[in-house]
Design a protein around this motif. Structure first.
Motif, short mmCIF file in Angstrom:
data_model
loop_
_atom_site.label_atom_id
_atom_site.label_comp_id
_atom_site.label_asym_id
_atom_site.label_seq_id
_atom_site.Cartn_x
_atom_site.Cartn_y
_atom_site.Cartn_z
N GLY A 150 0.72 -1.24 0.02
CA GLY A 150 -0.04 -0.13 0.05
C GLY A 150 0.80 1.20 -0.08
O GLY A 150 0.65 2.23 -0.77
N LEU A 151 1.83 1.34 0.81
CA LEU A 151 2.65 2.59 0.96
C LEU A 151 3.37 2.77 -0.44
O LEU A 151 3.81 3.74 -0.62
N LEU A 152 4.07 1.52 -1.12
CA LEU A 152 4.67 1.45 -2.29
C LEU A 152 3.77 2.31 -3.47
O LEU A 152 4.22 3.02 -4.19
N VAL A 153 2.56 1.73 -3.34
CA VAL A 153 1.49 2.05 -4.47
C VAL A 153 1.50 3.66 -4.29
O VAL A 153 1.33 4.52 -5.31
N ASP A 154 1.26 4.03 -2.94
CA ASP A 154 0.95 5.45 -2.45
C ASP A 154 2.08 6.39 -3.27
O ASP A 154 2.12 7.62 -3.65
N SER A 155 3.37 6.13 -2.73
CA SER A 155 4.58 6.85 -3.20
C SER A 155 4.66 6.71 -4.75
O SER A 155 4.97 7.70 -5.42
N PHE A 156 4.42 5.76 -5.42
CA PHE A 156 4.38 5.67 -6.97
C PHE A 156 3.37 6.39 -7.53
O PHE A 156 3.60 7.11 -8.53
N ALA A 157 2.30 6.49 -6.87
CA ALA A 157 1.01 7.67 -7.30
C ALA A 157 1.57 8.97 -7.29
O ALA A 157 1.08 9.90 -7.88
N LYS A 158 2.36 9.42 -6.23
CA LYS A 158 2.59 10.70 -5.70
C LYS A 158 3.46 11.26 -6.65
O LYS A 158 3.64 12.56 -6.98
N ASP A 159 4.47 10.56 -7.22
CA ASP A 159 5.64 10.99 -8.16
C ASP A 159 5.62 10.46 -9.56
O ASP A 159 5.84 9.21 -9.72
N PRO A 160 5.33 11.30 -10.45
CA PRO A 160 5.02 10.57 -12.17
C PRO A 160 6.52 10.17 -12.36
O PRO A 160 6.46 9.32 -13.34
N ALA A 161 7.55 10.54 -11.95
CA ALA A 161 8.94 10.13 -12.36
C ALA A 161 9.09 8.48 -11.75
O ALA A 161 10.04 8.11 -12.21
N THR A 162 8.33 8.38 -10.89
CA THR A 162 8.85 6.98 -10.37
C THR A 162 8.21 5.83 -10.93
O THR A 162 7.04 5.95 -11.21
N SER A 163 9.10 4.56 -11.12
CA SER A 163 8.48 3.37 -11.30
C SER A 163 8.39 2.50 -10.41
O SER A 163 8.86 2.48 -9.23
N LEU A 164 7.45 1.38 -10.42
CA LEU A 164 7.07 0.40 -9.27
C LEU A 164 7.30 -0.83 -10.04
O LEU A 164 6.45 -1.23 -10.85
N PHE A 165 8.04 -2.02 -9.62
CA PHE A 165 8.10 -3.13 -10.12
C PHE A 165 7.63 -4.10 -9.14
O PHE A 165 8.01 -3.91 -7.97
N GLY A 166 6.95 -5.28 -9.52
CA GLY A 166 6.42 -6.29 -8.63
C GLY A 166 5.92 -7.58 -9.23
O GLY A 166 6.12 -7.49 -10.64
N THR A 167 5.25 -8.21 -8.49
CA THR A 167 4.59 -9.39 -8.96
C THR A 167 3.09 -9.61 -8.82
O THR A 167 2.52 -8.51 -8.63
N LEU A 168 2.62 -10.78 -8.35
CA LEU A 168 1.24 -11.06 -8.52
C LEU A 168 0.24 -10.18 -7.93
O LEU A 168 -0.67 -9.64 -8.62
N SER A 169 0.39 -9.59 -6.73
CA SER A 169 -0.56 -8.75 -6.24
C SER A 169 -0.64 -7.34 -6.98
O SER A 169 -1.77 -6.90 -6.92
N LEU A 170 0.28 -6.86 -7.70
CA LEU A 170 0.37 -5.66 -8.42
C LEU A 170 -0.30 -6.07 -9.84
O LEU A 170 -0.95 -4.97 -10.45
N TRP A 171 -0.58 -7.30 -10.34
CA TRP A 171 -1.08 -7.54 -11.62
C TRP A 171 -2.64 -7.01 -11.54
O TRP A 171 -3.30 -6.69 -12.18
N GLN A 172 -3.13 -7.26 -10.24
CA GLN A 172 -4.72 -6.92 -9.92
C GLN A 172 -5.03 -5.70 -8.99
O GLN A 172 -6.03 -5.41 -8.93
N GLY A 173 -4.11 -5.37 -8.03
CA GLY A 173 -4.37 -4.63 -7.15
C GLY A 173 -4.17 -2.92 -7.50
O GLY A 173 -4.14 -2.63 -6.10
N VAL A 174 -3.70 -2.53 -8.37
CA VAL A 174 -3.31 -1.38 -8.58
C VAL A 174 -4.28 -0.38 -9.07
O VAL A 174 -4.62 -0.71 -10.38
N ASP A 175 -4.51 0.74 -8.61
CA ASP A 175 -5.66 1.63 -9.23
C ASP A 175 -5.02 3.03 -9.16
O ASP A 175 -5.37 3.86 -8.16
#
Length: 735
Positions: free
Chosen positions: A596-621
């Protein structure tokens, strides 16, 4: 393939590159529809749930308005815009209610599907004075429904319905604080590791003390309402499973029980929101868990099979047997409990000497160990006896011992019985798991859950199944087969009947229809599907250098703004480590902090990228400019050694079906579609879905997988894609 690509520097405009004409489907351009607004936040919660008598009295006062009126009122209340797909879905749900015919409806992002099924469901519940169950797969959707959508709708529809509709949320008993344990009427059982770790013991004590304090403040006892949360070990100290519960009639604090209050509220509500796990338990258990209801809406239905499979599965390890023996030691003769403990040690030794993987036959040593566990557990269950007139503490000790011991016995029996039939006639799959440094454990799961769902769900009540991803390969039949439904057929018109229901028939197959209401998003103008056809097929030794080069170039062109979806954590970490060396923009990796915190950080900074696996395939909005590139490293097939998938694939192939497409292909298609669905979350979003695996373009099964994806404009040209991403980055940065 046309080389024309979106010129995102000018809103909603495609710009030919001078060598090709625009694709025919893009000649007629129209402005995108405004972004839908879901039934949302800010509405006050409804009043306390009325009694059944009150509901009956209110239901007799006025006839609810028709569906069109209610839907119009609901859309206006949330400041939304009427949408063709939403209206079509609402009418289809209403028809399912009238006809009793099951409905599978695919509703793409932006349709407003929650509103489309809630309005007819609420109308039916109020008009028929009944309850409708809405089941979801994720906590996020449960919260959206209970905290935003339903309060807003309850307020908006009250006048047109003749009364205010009511709703409740219901979870498994383990999710609620147990007041009997809070007040010390049951033993506390710290894990053995904590006994030798003063820091762990201190943290556990702090969490338990906090839970005791919270118990006098909370009105629901719902774990999800405790912020910040506590450790799993602490929560286990203060909660019980359904099998461990004394029962409200015998518990000294049963009158104040949070779980019982939740069940009572649910029993009086028009709409009950629950999860797929509890829906499965309700289907599996002879004792009903959910309140009486005549209709179920299964949202996020693409996850239903996995959740039901998990609920219908079992697990047995040496440590689980020894833990049950430890509990029995407080309630039965020491000799009987010691026998179970010795059986657990024997099982632990045999499992430690066995190779992980699926078991096609039961080795003699393992069969002997399981028989010992079964017999020792049976002796403990007999010694524990049935319910007696006993004080709360004694009753709690007995119940806390009986629940895990009975589970150990039943699982051992199931494992032994699973090999009685010839291989082609078995109903369960058994395998030895030793993952992530955990002690080895035997696991068992049903080969399929279609029969269970058909018998305990579809034959019992009208069911609506919905998701943004149901029509795999362009057809509902793939998932329908897993649900236990027959191949799709057209609904027969109802003649000479008072309702839309079909006349009685001897046919044993449940009747259902499938409907794809599409999405208001213009995928052709808003997104590009890029398949890196020039890259080599992926191997087993991590990401090839060419994949890392391609990934770095794409992320650079996008200026960050990238969600990287990888088939394994190993690949995600490799990509993260490599790109941190190559890029000037930040890269976050799943596991470095809470998701949750990683997704929040990703959403707040357009220059940031987020890499991950299964839960990110379905859980990111993440709508907006922070997410404009979704990269998938490979087609997400299940691992070849996945015991359950391989067994299901083999069984289907043995019966003449296409096991690969039905199992592996379906798994991959669902994840690909869900992953691609992370890109466009609002009508103004733009971006690229990039798949580095060339097999999506070159393999025979590629057409099935591509047909499961949204209809993006597609290309194989890396220069075209990088140019589009650079223009989009420039246009976004300049705003």
């Amino acid at each position: 393939m046309p080389a024309s690509v979106p010129n995102w520097s000018v809103s909603d405009v495609f710009e030919p590159d001078g060598t090709e004409q625009l694709p025919p489907e893009l000649v007629e351009q129209s402005a995108p529809e405004p972004e839908p607004v879901s039934a949302g936040a800010g509405a006050p919660p409804g009043p306390s749930t009325p009694s059944t008598a009150e509901r009956t009295e209110r239901a007799e006062r006025a006839e609810p308005a028709d569906l069109d009126t209610l839907l119009s009122v609901a859309v206006e209340a949330v400041s939304g815009t009427p949408r063709e797909g939403q209206t079509a879905m609402a009418k289809a749900v209403d028809n399912a209610i009238e006809s009793g015919e099951h409905l599978a409806v695919q509703a793409g992002t932006g349709t407003g599907k929650s509103l489309a099924y809630l309005v007819p469901a609420i109308r039916h519940a109020v008009a028929a004075n009944t309850t409708v169950v809405v089941s979801t797969a994720t906590i996020a959707l449960q919260r959206q429904l209970v905290e935003r959508d339903l309060p807003r709708l309850a307020t908006a529809l009250s006048e047109a319905l003749g009364r205010r509709p009511t709703f409740a949320i219901l979870k498994g008993r383990r999710n609620y604080l147990c007041l009997n344990r809070v007040h010390g009427n049951a033993p506390e059982e710290p894990e053995e590791a904590a006994l030798f770790d003063p820091a762990a013991t201190s943290a556990l004590e702090r969490d338990v003390r906090r839970l005791r304090e919270w118990s006098s403040e909370t009105e629901t006892g719902d774990r999800d309402e405790l912020v910040p949360g506590v450790s799993e070990r602490a929560w286990r100290q203060m909660s019980v499973t359904a099998n461990e519960c004394l029962g409200a009639h015998r518990c000294p604090v049963g009158a104040d029980c949070f779980a019982e209050h939740a069940r009572n509220e649910a029993g009086r509500a028009d709409i009950v929101v629950t999860n797929h796990a509890l829906l499965a338990i309700d289907a599996l258990d002879d004792k009903p868990v959910l309140p009486e209801h005549d209709m179920v809406v299964v949202d996020e239905a693409h996850d239903l099979v996995d959740r039901v499979t998990s609920a219908a599965g079992g697990e047995l390890s040496g440590s689980a047997v020894k833990q049950a023996a430890k509990r029995c030691g407080r309630a039965v003769d020491e000799e009987i409990a010691d026998r179970l403990n010795e059986a657990g040690e024997g099982l632990e030794f045999v499992l430690g000497e066995s190779a992980p993987g699926r078991l096609e036959e039961l080795p003699r040593e393992l069969s002997s160990a399981l028989s010992g566990v079964r017999d020792a557990a049976a002796a403990c269950v007999t010694a524990l006896g049935t319910e007696q007139r006993e004080d709360a503490e004694t009753g709690s000790v007995r119940k806390l011992a009986l629940a895990p011991t009975q589970e150990v016995h039943d699982t051992a029996m199931r494992l032994l019985d699973g090999f009685d039939a010839p291989e082609g006639e078995r109903h369960d799959v058994v395998w030895l798991s030793a993952e992530n440094g955990r002690a080895p454990a035997l696991k068992v799961a049903p080969l399929g859950v279609g029969g269970l769902l058909r018998q305990r769900l579809f034959e019992q009540r009208t069911t609506v199944l919905t998701s943004a991803t149901l029509a795999l390969g362009g057809s509902f039949d793939t998932l329908a087969g897993q649900w236990g439904l027959p191949p799709q057929r057209a609904a027969r018109p109802a003649a000479d009947t008072a309702t839309a229901a079909e006349p009685p028939s001897d046919a044993s197959e449940p009747s259902w229809v499938g409907l794809d209401v599409g999405s208001p998003f213009d995928y052709q103008r808003s997104g590009i599907l890029y398949v890196a056809r020039h890259l080599p097929s992926p191997g087993r030794d991590g990401l090839p250098e060419s994949y890392l080069d391609e990934l770095a170039e794409l992320v650079t062109a996008a200026g960050g703004r990238t969600l990287g979806l990888f088939s394994s954590m190993r690949a995600a970490r490799q990509a993260c480590d490599e790109l941190r060396e190559r890029l000037s923009t930040p890269v976050l990796c799943q596991g470095e902090d809470s998701t949750g915190l990683l997704v929040d950080s990703f959403a707040k900074d357009p220059a940031t990228s987020l890499f991950g696996t299964l839960s990110l395939w379905q859980g990111v909005d993440v709508p907006g400019e922070s997410l404009q590139l979704v990269v998938m490293d490979r087609i997400p097939f299940p691992r070849p050694d996945d015991p359950l998938a391989s067994a299901r694939q083999k069984a289907i192939s043995a019966n003449g079906g296409n096991g690969f497409i039905t199992v592996a292909g379906t798994h991959a298609a669902l994840l690909l579609a869900q992953g691609a669905g992370r890109l466009l979350r609002s009508a103004s979003d733009r971006g690229v879905v990039a798949v580095l695996d060339p097999r999506l373009a070159t393999a025979r099964y590629g057409s099935f997988l591509r047909a499961s994806l949204p209809p993006f404009w597609s290309t194989h040209d890396p220069e075209v894609v990088r140019g589009a991403l650079r223009r989009l980055d420039s246009a976004t940065t300049d705003r």
